[in-house]
Design a protein around this motif. Structure first.
Motif, PDB file in Angstrom:
ATOM      1  N   UNK A  85      52.864  10.419 -12.987  1.00 34.42           N
ATOM      2  CA  UNK A  85      51.904   9.502 -12.357  1.00 34.42           C
ATOM      3  C   UNK A  85      52.639   8.437 -11.549  1.00 34.42           C
ATOM      4  N   UNK A  86      53.751   7.936 -12.097  1.00 29.78           N
ATOM      5  CA  UNK A  86      54.524   6.917 -11.388  1.00 29.78           C
ATOM      6  C   UNK A  86      55.094   7.473 -10.092  1.00 29.78           C
ATOM      7  N   UNK A  87      55.622   8.697 -10.140  1.00 28.47           N
ATOM      8  CA  UNK A  87      56.163   9.327  -8.931  1.00 28.47           C
ATOM      9  C   UNK A  87      55.064   9.589  -7.912  1.00 28.47           C
ATOM     10  N   UNK A  88      53.923  10.058  -8.395  1.00 24.60           N
ATOM     11  CA  UNK A  88      52.811  10.367  -7.498  1.00 24.60           C
ATOM     12  C   UNK A  88      52.310   9.117  -6.795  1.00 24.60           C
ATOM     13  N   UNK A  89      52.381   7.974  -7.492  1.00 24.17           N
ATOM     14  CA  UNK A  89      51.855   6.727  -6.935  1.00 24.17           C
ATOM     15  C   UNK A  89      52.613   6.275  -5.700  1.00 24.17           C
ATOM     16  N   UNK A  90      53.878   6.676  -5.580  1.00 25.24           N
ATOM     17  CA  UNK A  90      54.677   6.200  -4.454  1.00 25.24           C
ATOM     18  C   UNK A  90      55.093   7.320  -3.514  1.00 25.24           C
ATOM     19  N   UNK A  91      54.591   8.508  -3.710  1.00 23.72           N
ATOM     20  CA  UNK A  91      54.889   9.565  -2.757  1.00 23.72           C
ATOM     21  C   UNK A  91      54.197   9.263  -1.430  1.00 23.72           C
ATOM     22  N   UNK A  92      54.861   9.613  -0.303  1.00 27.92           N
ATOM     23  CA  UNK A  92      54.268   9.315   0.999  1.00 27.92           C
ATOM     24  C   UNK A  92      52.826   9.809   1.108  1.00 27.92           C
ATOM     25  N   UNK A  93      51.933   8.883   1.471  1.00 29.71           N
ATOM     26  CA  UNK A  93      50.536   9.233   1.653  1.00 29.71           C
ATOM     27  C   UNK A  93      49.679   9.092   0.410  1.00 29.71           C
ATOM     28  N   UNK A  94      50.313   8.794  -0.735  1.00 31.08           N
ATOM     29  CA  UNK A  94      49.535   8.714  -1.968  1.00 31.08           C
ATOM     30  C   UNK A  94      48.941   7.329  -2.185  1.00 31.08           C
ATOM     31  N   UNK A  95      49.343   6.370  -1.380  1.00 30.80           N
ATOM     32  CA  UNK A  95      48.791   5.015  -1.465  1.00 30.80           C
ATOM     33  C   UNK A  95      48.520   4.516  -0.055  1.00 30.80           C
ATOM     34  N   UNK A  96      47.714   3.466   0.092  1.00 33.23           N
ATOM     35  CA  UNK A  96      47.419   2.957   1.436  1.00 33.23           C
ATOM     36  C   UNK A  96      48.672   2.436   2.133  1.00 33.23           C
ATOM     37  N   UNK A  97      48.730   2.627   3.445  1.00 25.13           N
ATOM     38  CA  UNK A  97      49.781   2.011   4.247  1.00 25.13           C
ATOM     39  C   UNK A  97      49.460   0.529   4.359  1.00 25.13           C
ATOM     40  N   UNK A  98      50.416  -0.316   4.067  1.00 24.74           N
ATOM     41  CA  UNK A  98      50.211  -1.763   4.061  1.00 24.74           C
ATOM     42  C   UNK A  98      50.881  -2.344   5.310  1.00 24.74           C
ATOM     43  N   UNK A  99      50.067  -2.858   6.241  1.00 17.90           N
ATOM     44  CA  UNK A  99      50.569  -3.317   7.540  1.00 17.90           C
ATOM     45  C   UNK A  99      50.287  -4.802   7.720  1.00 17.90           C
ATOM     46  N   UNK A 100      51.322  -5.553   8.062  1.00 23.51           N
ATOM     47  CA  UNK A 100      51.168  -6.969   8.389  1.00 23.51           C
ATOM     48  C   UNK A 100      50.823  -7.101   9.863  1.00 23.51           C
ATOM     49  N   UNK A 101      49.657  -7.708  10.152  1.00 23.34           N
ATOM     50  CA  UNK A 101      49.217  -7.887  11.538  1.00 23.34           C
ATOM     51  C   UNK A 101      49.312  -9.343  11.989  1.00 23.34           C
ATOM     52  N   UNK A 102      49.874 -10.194  11.141  1.00 26.99           N
ATOM     53  CA  UNK A 102      50.136 -11.605  11.423  1.00 26.99           C
ATOM     54  C   UNK A 102      48.872 -12.467  11.457  1.00 26.99           C
TER      55      UNK A 102
END
Length: 309
Positions: free
Chosen positions: A77-94
Protein backbone atom coordinates in the motif's frame (compact mmCIF):
# COMPACT_ATOMS: atom_id res chain seq x y z
CA UNK A 1 13.92 -7.04 9.42
CA UNK A 2 14.56 -7.95 5.77
CA UNK A 3 11.39 -7.45 3.74
CA UNK A 4 12.54 -9.88 1.05
CA UNK A 5 13.09 -12.55 3.70
CA UNK A 6 9.53 -11.98 4.91
CA UNK A 7 8.27 -12.27 1.33
CA UNK A 8 10.23 -15.51 0.90
CA UNK A 9 8.85 -17.03 4.11
CA UNK A 10 5.27 -16.29 3.00
CA UNK A 11 5.98 -17.79 -0.43
CA UNK A 12 7.33 -21.03 1.10
CA UNK A 13 4.42 -21.21 3.55
CA UNK A 14 1.91 -20.79 0.72
CA UNK A 15 3.54 -23.15 -1.81
CA UNK A 16 4.90 -25.74 0.66
CA UNK A 17 8.09 -26.10 -1.40
CA UNK A 18 11.40 -24.21 -1.37
CA UNK A 19 11.78 -24.76 -5.12
CA UNK A 20 8.21 -23.59 -5.83
CA UNK A 21 8.85 -20.46 -3.75
CA UNK A 22 12.10 -19.90 -5.64
CA UNK A 23 10.28 -20.16 -8.97
CA UNK A 24 7.58 -17.76 -7.78
CA UNK A 25 10.12 -15.17 -6.63
CA UNK A 26 12.50 -15.65 -9.54
CA UNK A 27 15.48 -16.59 -7.37
CA UNK A 28 17.46 -19.77 -6.71
CA UNK A 29 16.50 -22.41 -4.14
CA UNK A 30 19.77 -21.66 -2.38
CA UNK A 31 18.78 -18.00 -2.05
CA UNK A 32 15.45 -19.08 -0.52
CA UNK A 33 17.25 -21.22 2.05
CA UNK A 34 19.63 -18.38 2.96
CA UNK A 35 16.80 -15.90 3.40
CA UNK A 36 14.78 -18.25 5.62
CA UNK A 37 17.84 -19.06 7.73
CA UNK A 38 18.64 -15.36 8.18
CA UNK A 39 15.04 -14.60 9.17
CA UNK A 40 14.97 -17.42 11.71
CA UNK A 41 18.25 -16.18 13.20
CA UNK A 42 16.85 -12.68 13.42
CA UNK A 43 13.70 -13.63 15.34
CA UNK A 44 15.37 -16.61 17.08
CA UNK A 45 12.69 -19.20 16.29
CA UNK A 46 12.20 -21.96 13.74
CA UNK A 47 9.57 -20.89 11.25
CA UNK A 48 9.49 -23.84 8.85
CA UNK A 49 9.58 -27.59 9.36
CA UNK A 50 10.83 -29.76 6.52
CA UNK A 51 8.80 -32.90 5.77
CA UNK A 52 8.93 -35.64 3.16
CA UNK A 53 6.39 -33.66 1.16
CA UNK A 54 8.15 -30.30 1.41
CA UNK A 55 7.93 -27.65 4.14
CA UNK A 56 5.21 -26.35 6.39
CA UNK A 57 5.10 -23.59 9.02
CA UNK A 58 6.06 -24.61 12.56
CA UNK A 59 3.78 -23.61 15.43
CA UNK A 60 5.75 -20.35 15.71
CA UNK A 61 5.59 -20.02 11.94
CA UNK A 62 1.80 -20.36 12.00
CA UNK A 63 1.61 -17.54 14.55
CA UNK A 64 4.08 -15.42 12.58
CA UNK A 65 2.52 -15.94 9.12
CA UNK A 66 -0.55 -13.64 9.36
CA UNK A 67 1.61 -10.84 10.79
CA UNK A 68 4.12 -11.24 7.97
CA UNK A 69 1.30 -11.00 5.42
CA UNK A 70 0.01 -7.81 7.05
CA UNK A 71 3.48 -6.25 6.92
CA UNK A 72 3.84 -7.09 3.22
CA UNK A 73 0.36 -5.74 2.50
CA UNK A 74 1.21 -2.48 4.29
CA UNK A 75 4.42 -2.16 2.28
CA UNK A 76 2.51 -2.73 -0.94
CA UNK A 77 0.00 0.00 0.00
CA UNK A 78 2.86 2.37 0.83
CA UNK A 79 4.55 1.70 -2.52
CA UNK A 80 1.28 2.04 -4.40
CA UNK A 81 0.61 5.40 -2.74
CA UNK A 82 3.67 6.98 -4.34
CA UNK A 83 3.81 5.24 -7.69
CA UNK A 84 3.54 7.70 -10.59
CA UNK A 85 -0.10 8.54 -11.19
CA UNK A 86 -1.38 6.95 -8.00
CA UNK A 87 -1.84 10.30 -6.25
CA UNK A 88 -2.81 13.79 -7.42
CA UNK A 89 -0.16 15.95 -9.06
CA UNK A 90 0.50 18.83 -6.67
CA UNK A 91 1.26 22.08 -8.55
CA UNK A 92 2.17 25.45 -7.06
CA UNK A 93 0.57 28.23 -9.12
CA UNK A 94 1.71 31.06 -6.81
CA UNK A 95 -1.58 32.99 -6.98
CA UNK A 96 -4.99 31.80 -8.10
CA UNK A 97 -5.66 34.96 -10.12
CA UNK A 98 -2.61 34.86 -12.38
CA UNK A 99 -1.63 33.08 -15.60
CA UNK A 100 -0.23 29.81 -14.19
CA UNK A 101 -3.45 29.14 -12.28
CA UNK A 102 -5.53 29.90 -15.37
CA UNK A 103 -3.30 27.69 -17.54
CA UNK A 104 -3.57 24.77 -15.12
CA UNK A 105 -7.33 25.32 -14.93
CA UNK A 106 -7.63 25.21 -18.74
CA UNK A 107 -5.58 22.01 -18.73
CA UNK A 108 -7.91 20.51 -16.14
CA UNK A 109 -11.01 21.48 -18.12
CA UNK A 110 -9.60 19.79 -21.21
CA UNK A 111 -8.63 16.72 -19.14
CA UNK A 112 -11.49 16.46 -16.60
CA UNK A 113 -10.39 13.00 -15.50
CA UNK A 114 -7.04 14.41 -14.34
CA UNK A 115 -6.21 14.10 -10.66
CA UNK A 116 -4.34 17.21 -9.51
CA UNK A 117 -4.15 19.75 -6.69
CA UNK A 118 -3.42 23.43 -7.34
CA UNK A 119 -1.76 25.11 -4.35
CA UNK A 120 -0.29 28.57 -3.73
CA UNK A 121 3.11 28.92 -2.08
CA UNK A 122 2.53 32.67 -2.08
CA UNK A 123 4.99 33.46 0.73
CA UNK A 124 7.92 31.58 -0.81
CA UNK A 125 10.33 33.13 -3.30
CA UNK A 126 11.59 31.23 -6.35
CA UNK A 127 14.52 29.61 -4.56
CA UNK A 128 12.27 28.45 -1.72
CA UNK A 129 9.68 27.12 -4.17
CA UNK A 130 12.41 25.18 -6.00
CA UNK A 131 13.47 23.69 -2.67
CA UNK A 132 9.86 22.71 -1.96
CA UNK A 133 9.82 20.85 -5.29
CA UNK A 134 13.13 19.18 -4.48
CA UNK A 135 11.84 18.06 -1.06
CA UNK A 136 8.56 16.78 -2.50
CA UNK A 137 6.26 19.30 -0.79
CA UNK A 138 4.93 19.99 -4.28
CA UNK A 139 5.57 18.21 -7.58
CA UNK A 140 5.96 21.34 -9.68
CA UNK A 141 5.99 25.12 -9.40
CA UNK A 142 5.68 28.04 -11.83
CA UNK A 143 8.43 30.55 -11.11
CA UNK A 144 10.70 33.07 -12.84
CA UNK A 145 14.01 31.48 -11.95
CA UNK A 146 17.23 32.02 -13.96
CA UNK A 147 18.83 28.85 -15.29
CA UNK A 148 21.98 29.36 -13.23
CA UNK A 149 19.90 29.37 -10.03
CA UNK A 150 18.06 26.10 -10.68
CA UNK A 151 19.30 23.64 -8.03
CA UNK A 152 20.69 20.22 -8.89
CA UNK A 153 17.93 17.64 -9.22
CA UNK A 154 15.44 20.15 -10.61
CA UNK A 155 14.49 20.55 -14.26
CA UNK A 156 13.21 23.88 -15.55
CA UNK A 157 11.13 24.51 -18.67
CA UNK A 158 9.97 27.94 -19.75
CA UNK A 159 6.43 27.17 -20.85
CA UNK A 160 4.33 30.22 -20.08
CA UNK A 161 5.22 33.80 -21.06
CA UNK A 162 2.53 36.14 -19.74
CA UNK A 163 2.31 39.46 -21.67
CA UNK A 164 1.79 42.48 -19.43
CA UNK A 165 -1.09 44.92 -19.74
CA UNK A 166 -1.61 48.36 -18.28
CA UNK A 167 -4.65 48.67 -16.01
CA UNK A 168 -6.03 52.19 -15.45
CA UNK A 169 -9.19 54.01 -14.52
CA UNK A 170 -11.36 55.94 -17.03
CA UNK A 171 -9.76 59.26 -16.13
CA UNK A 172 -6.18 58.20 -16.86
CA UNK A 173 -4.51 59.94 -19.85
CA UNK A 174 -3.90 56.55 -21.51
CA UNK A 175 -7.37 55.15 -20.81
CA UNK A 176 -8.50 55.26 -24.43
CA UNK A 177 -5.27 54.06 -26.06
CA UNK A 178 -5.66 50.80 -28.05
CA UNK A 179 -2.13 49.85 -26.96
CA UNK A 180 0.93 51.58 -25.59
CA UNK A 181 4.68 51.09 -25.68
CA UNK A 182 6.47 50.42 -22.40
CA UNK A 183 8.52 53.59 -22.99
CA UNK A 184 5.24 55.57 -23.11
CA UNK A 185 4.75 54.79 -19.42
CA UNK A 186 7.76 56.86 -18.37
CA UNK A 187 6.54 59.66 -16.13
CA UNK A 188 3.38 57.80 -15.07
CA UNK A 189 3.17 56.32 -11.58
CA UNK A 190 2.76 52.56 -11.67
CA UNK A 191 1.67 51.16 -8.34
CA UNK A 192 2.04 47.44 -7.65
CA UNK A 193 1.38 46.87 -3.95
CA UNK A 194 2.73 43.66 -2.46
CA UNK A 195 6.13 43.60 -4.13
CA UNK A 196 8.42 42.01 -1.54
CA UNK A 197 12.20 42.45 -1.63
CA UNK A 198 14.03 39.24 -2.44
CA UNK A 199 11.26 37.79 -4.61
CA UNK A 200 11.54 36.99 -8.29
CA UNK A 201 8.75 39.42 -9.13
CA UNK A 202 10.65 42.21 -7.35
CA UNK A 203 13.68 41.42 -9.53
CA UNK A 204 11.44 41.36 -12.62
CA UNK A 205 9.88 44.77 -11.98
CA UNK A 206 13.27 46.23 -11.13
CA UNK A 207 14.61 45.05 -14.48
CA UNK A 208 11.51 46.37 -16.28
CA UNK A 209 11.86 49.78 -14.62
CA UNK A 210 15.53 50.01 -15.55
CA UNK A 211 14.96 48.92 -19.16
CA UNK A 212 12.23 51.49 -19.92
CA UNK A 213 12.79 54.24 -17.34
CA UNK A 214 9.60 53.50 -15.45
CA UNK A 215 8.50 54.50 -11.99
CA UNK A 216 7.18 51.33 -10.36
CA UNK A 217 6.61 51.30 -6.62
CA UNK A 218 4.88 49.33 -3.89
CA UNK A 219 4.51 52.22 -1.45
CA UNK A 220 1.79 52.10 1.17
CA UNK A 221 -0.12 49.22 2.74
CA UNK A 222 -1.44 46.42 0.58
CA UNK A 223 -5.16 46.07 1.27
CA UNK A 224 -5.68 43.54 -1.51
CA UNK A 225 -6.76 43.50 -5.13
CA UNK A 226 -10.20 44.98 -4.51
CA UNK A 227 -8.70 48.04 -2.80
CA UNK A 228 -6.27 48.44 -5.72
CA UNK A 229 -9.17 48.39 -8.19
CA UNK A 230 -10.98 51.05 -6.11
CA UNK A 231 -7.87 53.25 -6.12
CA UNK A 232 -7.45 52.97 -9.88
CA UNK A 233 -11.08 53.83 -10.54
CA UNK A 234 -10.81 57.00 -8.42
CA UNK A 235 -7.48 58.20 -9.83
CA UNK A 236 -6.59 60.07 -13.02
CA UNK A 237 -2.88 59.33 -12.61
CA UNK A 238 -2.49 55.92 -11.00
CA UNK A 239 -1.83 52.76 -13.05
CA UNK A 240 -0.79 49.19 -12.42
CA UNK A 241 0.44 46.23 -14.47
CA UNK A 242 -1.32 42.87 -14.78
CA UNK A 243 -0.78 39.77 -16.87
CA UNK A 244 -3.00 39.36 -19.90
CA UNK A 245 -4.23 36.04 -18.51
CA UNK A 246 -4.79 37.29 -14.97
CA UNK A 247 -8.38 37.32 -13.73
CA UNK A 248 -9.54 40.35 -11.80
CA UNK A 249 -13.09 41.46 -11.11
CA UNK A 250 -14.33 44.94 -10.34
CA UNK A 251 -17.71 46.73 -10.28
CA UNK A 252 -18.96 47.79 -13.70
CA UNK A 253 -19.08 51.39 -12.53
CA UNK A 254 -15.29 51.37 -12.09
CA UNK A 255 -14.92 51.24 -15.89
CA UNK A 256 -11.30 50.09 -15.64
CA UNK A 257 -9.35 49.67 -18.89
CA UNK A 258 -6.87 46.89 -19.76
CA UNK A 259 -4.41 48.18 -22.35
CA UNK A 260 -1.93 45.85 -24.11
CA UNK A 261 1.76 46.73 -24.15
CA UNK A 262 3.67 46.32 -27.43
CA UNK A 263 6.86 47.39 -29.19
CA UNK A 264 8.20 45.47 -27.37
CA UNK A 265 5.81 43.26 -25.41
CA UNK A 266 7.06 42.74 -21.84
CA UNK A 267 6.32 39.20 -20.66
CA UNK A 268 6.57 37.65 -17.25
CA UNK A 269 8.47 34.40 -17.91
CA UNK A 270 6.87 31.61 -15.90
CA UNK A 271 9.19 28.60 -15.74
CA UNK A 272 7.85 25.20 -14.71
CA UNK A 273 10.12 23.61 -12.11
CA UNK A 274 9.87 19.87 -11.45
CA UNK A 275 12.07 17.08 -10.13
CA UNK A 276 14.36 15.66 -12.80
CA UNK A 277 13.14 12.26 -13.92
CA UNK A 278 9.66 12.68 -12.41
CA UNK A 279 7.45 10.22 -14.30
CA UNK A 280 4.07 11.36 -12.97
CA UNK A 281 1.76 11.00 -16.00
CA UNK A 282 -0.19 14.16 -15.16
CA UNK A 283 3.03 16.19 -15.13
CA UNK A 284 3.89 14.82 -18.57
CA UNK A 285 0.40 15.64 -19.84
CA UNK A 286 0.53 19.18 -18.38
CA UNK A 287 3.88 19.90 -20.02
CA UNK A 288 2.61 18.60 -23.36
CA UNK A 289 -0.54 20.71 -23.03
CA UNK A 290 1.39 23.90 -22.29
CA UNK A 291 3.70 23.29 -25.25
CA UNK A 292 0.87 22.78 -27.72
CA UNK A 293 -2.16 24.61 -26.34
CA UNK A 294 -0.59 27.38 -24.28
CA UNK A 295 -0.81 31.04 -25.34
CA UNK A 296 1.52 31.98 -28.18
CA UNK A 297 4.53 34.10 -27.28
CA UNK A 298 4.47 37.50 -29.06
CA UNK A 299 7.14 38.14 -31.70
CA UNK A 300 8.44 41.29 -29.97
CA UNK A 301 9.06 39.84 -26.53
CA UNK A 302 11.00 41.62 -23.81
CA UNK A 303 12.09 39.70 -20.72
CA UNK A 304 14.88 40.38 -18.24
CA UNK A 305 18.40 39.54 -19.38
CA UNK A 306 18.69 37.00 -16.56
CA UNK A 307 15.92 34.88 -18.07
CA UNK A 308 17.13 32.68 -20.89
CA UNK A 309 14.67 31.11 -23.29
Amino acid sequence: MDVEALRTFVAVAETGQFQAAADKLGISQQAVSKRIAALERHIEVTLLVRTSRGSRPSLDGQVFLPHAKKVLAAIERAEQAVRPGSRPLRVDVLNRRISPAQAVYRFYRSHPETDLDAVTLSKENAAQAAQAVLEGTVDASFRALPADQVPAGISAERLLDAPLELLVGPGHPLADAPWVRPADLAGHRIWIPGIRPGTEWAAFYQALSKAFGLSIDALGPNFGDEALMDALADSASLATLVGSGDRYLWPQTHDLRRIPLHDPTPVYPHVLLFRSGDQHPVLTALRDHLRTAGPRTPHDVWAPDWMDR
